[in-house]
Design a protein around this motif. Structure first.
Motif, PDB file in Angstrom:
ATOM      1  N   PHE A  79       0.856  -1.183   0.000  1.00 24.01           N
ATOM      2  CA  PHE A  79       0.000   0.000   0.000  1.00 24.01           C
ATOM      3  C   PHE A  79       0.893   1.234   0.000  1.00 24.01           C
ATOM      4  CE2 PHE A  79      -3.068   3.056   1.667  1.00 24.01           C
ATOM      5  CZ  PHE A  79      -4.294   2.582   1.218  1.00 24.01           C
ATOM      6  N   PRO A  80       1.764   1.350  -1.005  1.00 25.27           N
ATOM      7  CA  PRO A  80       2.755   2.432  -0.979  1.00 25.27           C
ATOM      8  C   PRO A  80       2.210   3.725  -1.554  1.00 25.27           C
ATOM      9  CG  PRO A  80       3.122   1.071  -2.891  1.00 25.27           C
ATOM     10  CD  PRO A  80       1.916   0.494  -2.177  1.00 25.27           C
ATOM     11  N   VAL A  81       1.160   4.245  -0.935  1.00 25.06           N
ATOM     12  CA  VAL A  81       0.585   5.499  -1.412  1.00 25.06           C
ATOM     13  C   VAL A  81       0.620   6.507  -0.278  1.00 25.06           C
ATOM     14  CG1 VAL A  81      -0.891   4.388  -3.114  1.00 25.06           C
ATOM     15  CG2 VAL A  81      -1.747   4.735  -0.809  1.00 25.06           C
ATOM     16  N   ALA A  82       0.818   7.767  -0.638  1.00 21.99           N
ATOM     17  CA  ALA A  82       0.834   8.806   0.382  1.00 21.99           C
ATOM     18  C   ALA A  82      -0.550   9.009   0.968  1.00 21.99           C
ATOM     19  CB  ALA A  82       1.340  10.114  -0.221  1.00 21.99           C
ATOM     20  N   GLY A  83      -1.584   8.769   0.153  1.00 23.04           N
ATOM     21  CA  GLY A  83      -2.926   8.938   0.664  1.00 23.04           C
ATOM     22  C   GLY A  83      -3.979   8.811  -0.416  1.00 23.04           C
ATOM     23  N   HIS A  84      -5.231   8.950  -0.004  1.00 22.18           N
ATOM     24  CA  HIS A  84      -6.383   8.883  -0.896  1.00 22.18           C
ATOM     25  C   HIS A  84      -7.462   9.738  -0.244  1.00 22.18           C
ATOM     26  CE1 HIS A  84      -9.861   7.246  -3.076  1.00 22.18           C
ATOM     27  NE2 HIS A  84      -9.007   6.804  -3.976  1.00 22.18           N
ATOM     28  N   HIS A 129       2.693   0.940   5.857  1.00 24.64           N
ATOM     29  CA  HIS A 129       2.300   1.951   4.885  1.00 24.64           C
ATOM     30  C   HIS A 129       0.854   2.405   5.109  1.00 24.64           C
ATOM     31  CE1 HIS A 129       5.598   0.602   1.849  1.00 24.64           C
ATOM     32  NE2 HIS A 129       6.042   1.490   2.711  1.00 24.64           N
ATOM     33  N   ILE A 130      -0.027   1.460   5.433  1.00 28.67           N
ATOM     34  CA  ILE A 130      -1.419   1.821   5.714  1.00 28.67           C
ATOM     35  C   ILE A 130      -1.482   2.718   6.944  1.00 28.67           C
ATOM     36  CG2 ILE A 130      -3.653   0.910   6.461  1.00 28.67           C
ATOM     37  CD1 ILE A 130      -3.030  -1.577   4.714  1.00 28.67           C
ATOM     38  N   ALA A 131      -0.719   2.360   7.976  1.00 30.03           N
ATOM     39  CA  ALA A 131      -0.718   3.153   9.211  1.00 30.03           C
ATOM     40  C   ALA A 131      -0.251   4.576   8.969  1.00 30.03           C
ATOM     41  CB  ALA A 131       0.170   2.481  10.256  1.00 30.03           C
ATOM     42  N   ALA A 132       0.664   4.764   8.023  1.00 29.84           N
ATOM     43  CA  ALA A 132       1.242   6.086   7.773  1.00 29.84           C
ATOM     44  C   ALA A 132       0.498   6.880   6.713  1.00 29.84           C
ATOM     45  CB  ALA A 132       2.700   5.933   7.351  1.00 29.84           C
ATOM     46  N   ALA A 182       2.606   2.911  14.784  1.00 27.89           N
ATOM     47  CA  ALA A 182       2.653   4.120  15.623  1.00 27.89           C
ATOM     48  C   ALA A 182       1.855   5.296  15.060  1.00 27.89           C
ATOM     49  CB  ALA A 182       4.111   4.522  15.872  1.00 27.89           C
ATOM     50  N   PRO A 183       1.956   5.636  13.758  1.00 29.29           N
ATOM     51  CA  PRO A 183       1.167   6.785  13.263  1.00 29.29           C
ATOM     52  C   PRO A 183      -0.336   6.566  13.399  1.00 29.29           C
ATOM     53  CG  PRO A 183       2.914   6.205  11.716  1.00 29.29           C
ATOM     54  CD  PRO A 183       2.842   5.085  12.720  1.00 29.29           C
ATOM     55  N   LEU A 184      -0.770   5.334  13.176  1.00 35.68           N
ATOM     56  CA  LEU A 184      -2.188   5.013  13.322  1.00 35.68           C
ATOM     57  C   LEU A 184      -2.627   5.161  14.774  1.00 35.68           C
ATOM     58  CD1 LEU A 184      -4.903   3.800  12.388  1.00 35.68           C
ATOM     59  CD2 LEU A 184      -3.858   1.526  12.646  1.00 35.68           C
ATOM     60  N   LEU A 185      -1.850   4.625  15.694  1.00 38.28           N
ATOM     61  CA  LEU A 185      -2.202   4.700  17.113  1.00 38.28           C
ATOM     62  C   LEU A 185      -2.190   6.142  17.610  1.00 38.28           C
ATOM     63  CD1 LEU A 185      -0.152   1.629  18.394  1.00 38.28           C
ATOM     64  CD2 LEU A 185      -2.592   1.728  17.871  1.00 38.28           C
ATOM     65  N   ALA A 186      -1.342   6.957  17.021  1.00 35.69           N
ATOM     66  CA  ALA A 186      -1.280   8.372  17.406  1.00 35.69           C
ATOM     67  C   ALA A 186      -2.430   9.185  16.818  1.00 35.69           C
ATOM     68  CB  ALA A 186       0.048   8.965  16.959  1.00 35.69           C
TER      69      ALA A 186
END
Length: 317
Positions: free
Chosen positions: A140-145, A165-168, A196-200
């Motif tokens: 899932f190497p995408v910056a976002g959607h 990658h999903i978490a970030a 960590a980014p998801l949990l934050a």
């Protein structure tokens, strides 16, 4: 794989399997169903190509809202959504995609071939719901959607890099996220640090349901969630399908309040009856639905490789 079956409803629509010998007048309205494409267990390349030609020739693709790809587009030898991406100019109303709708008789879940989901997300910026089943080669190497509202990965082992990658990822519209993390034996092994980014709570301000499921490290996840900032914005939380024990239950009780939740799903667990009562007593009076079904008695099972203290996850092989 008792939790894994062909989906019957998707994106709020009944699933309709495109028949191999369909007549246009017999087909439902293109926007009224979720279209499932599957050519049976042993199709030839000619069979699958003919099925795709008939589907794209008979169905008004501009009206299709939900699409499900089964066998042979996804199987033990790989997976491809290239045909869908190739018709992006016709699938203008597509809102939801399910990749790899296979049961055990068609492929073991750890062998369902996946791939980099970046091209699909880039091709369909209006996509709202994405479900993938499998884990092999997933990324899932995408910056976002901008518009994705629901993402579920059903797996006996999500590759840790994909989970990271999903978490970030920056997913500002995402309301529901479910990750069946799985075991190292089947390609999993995601650590709390990778989430960590998801949990934050970073990058997903609309998130209201979080599922970190099907993990042998459910106690560690419970301990992390006990102080994770993301929990405060959730309406429901799932730590189901894994090896949750009294250690994880104690972490949930000792951490931040969970009384704002509408539901806490701990089904398929290894909690003692005393811990079940403590969790229920602490949360049910506040209106939290606590799902404690599927208790597994550790002493009923022999110790085997991959079954720490006799505990096991719900979906592997």
């Amino acid at each position: 794989m008792s939790h894994v079956h062909h989906v019957r409803r998707f994106h709020g629509l009944p699933v309709y399997t495109f028949p191999p010998y369909a007549h246009p007048e017999d087909l439902p309205d293109a926007g009224a169903v979720a279209w499932r494409l599957s050519c049976g267990p042993y199709p030839s390349d000619e069979d699958s190509e003919a099925c795709w030609r008939r589907f794209t020739g008979m169905v008004e693709l501009e009206k299709v809202r939900a699409l499900i790809l089964g066998h042979p587009w996804y199987d033990s030898f790989g997976g491809s959504d290239a045909a869908v991406i190739g018709l992006r100019d016709r699938f203008t109303g597509l809102e939801a995609v399910f990749l790899g709708d296979l049961e055990y008789e068609e492929s073991m879940i750890s062998l369902i071939g996946l791939h980099d989901l970046g091209p699909l997300l880039e091709a369909f910026p209006g996509l709202q719901e994405l479900v993938v089943r499998g884990g092999d080669n997933l990324d899932f190497p995408v910056a976002g959607h901008r518009n994705l509202r629901s993402l579920r990965v059903e797996s006996g082992g999500i590759p840790p890099e994909a989970a990271e990658h999903i978490a970030a990822a920056d997913l500002p519209s995402l309301e529901r996220l479910e990750l069946w993390l799985g075991t190292e034996e089947y390609g999993g092994g995601t650590t709390v640090e990778q989430l960590a980014p998801l949990l934050a709570g970073d990058g997903k301000p609309a998130l209201r349901h979080l599922g970190l499921q099907n993990s042998p490290d459910q106690d560690e996840l419970a301990a992390a969630l006990a102080s994770a900032p993301v929990v405060a914005r959730l309406r429901s939380l799932s730590l189901s399908m894994g090896s949750l024990s009294d250690t994880g239950g104690e972490a949930l009780l000792s951490g931040q309040p969970l009384t704002h939740l509408e539901e806490l799903d701990l089904s398929h667990h290894f909690l003692s009856h005393a811990m079940m009562l403590r969790l229920w007593s602490a949360l049910e009076p506040s209106g939290v639905r606590v799902n404690l079904t599927g208790k597994s008695e550790e002493d009923e099972y022999d110790l085997e490789d991959g079954m720490e203290h006799g505990r096991y996850i719900a979906v592997a092989e």
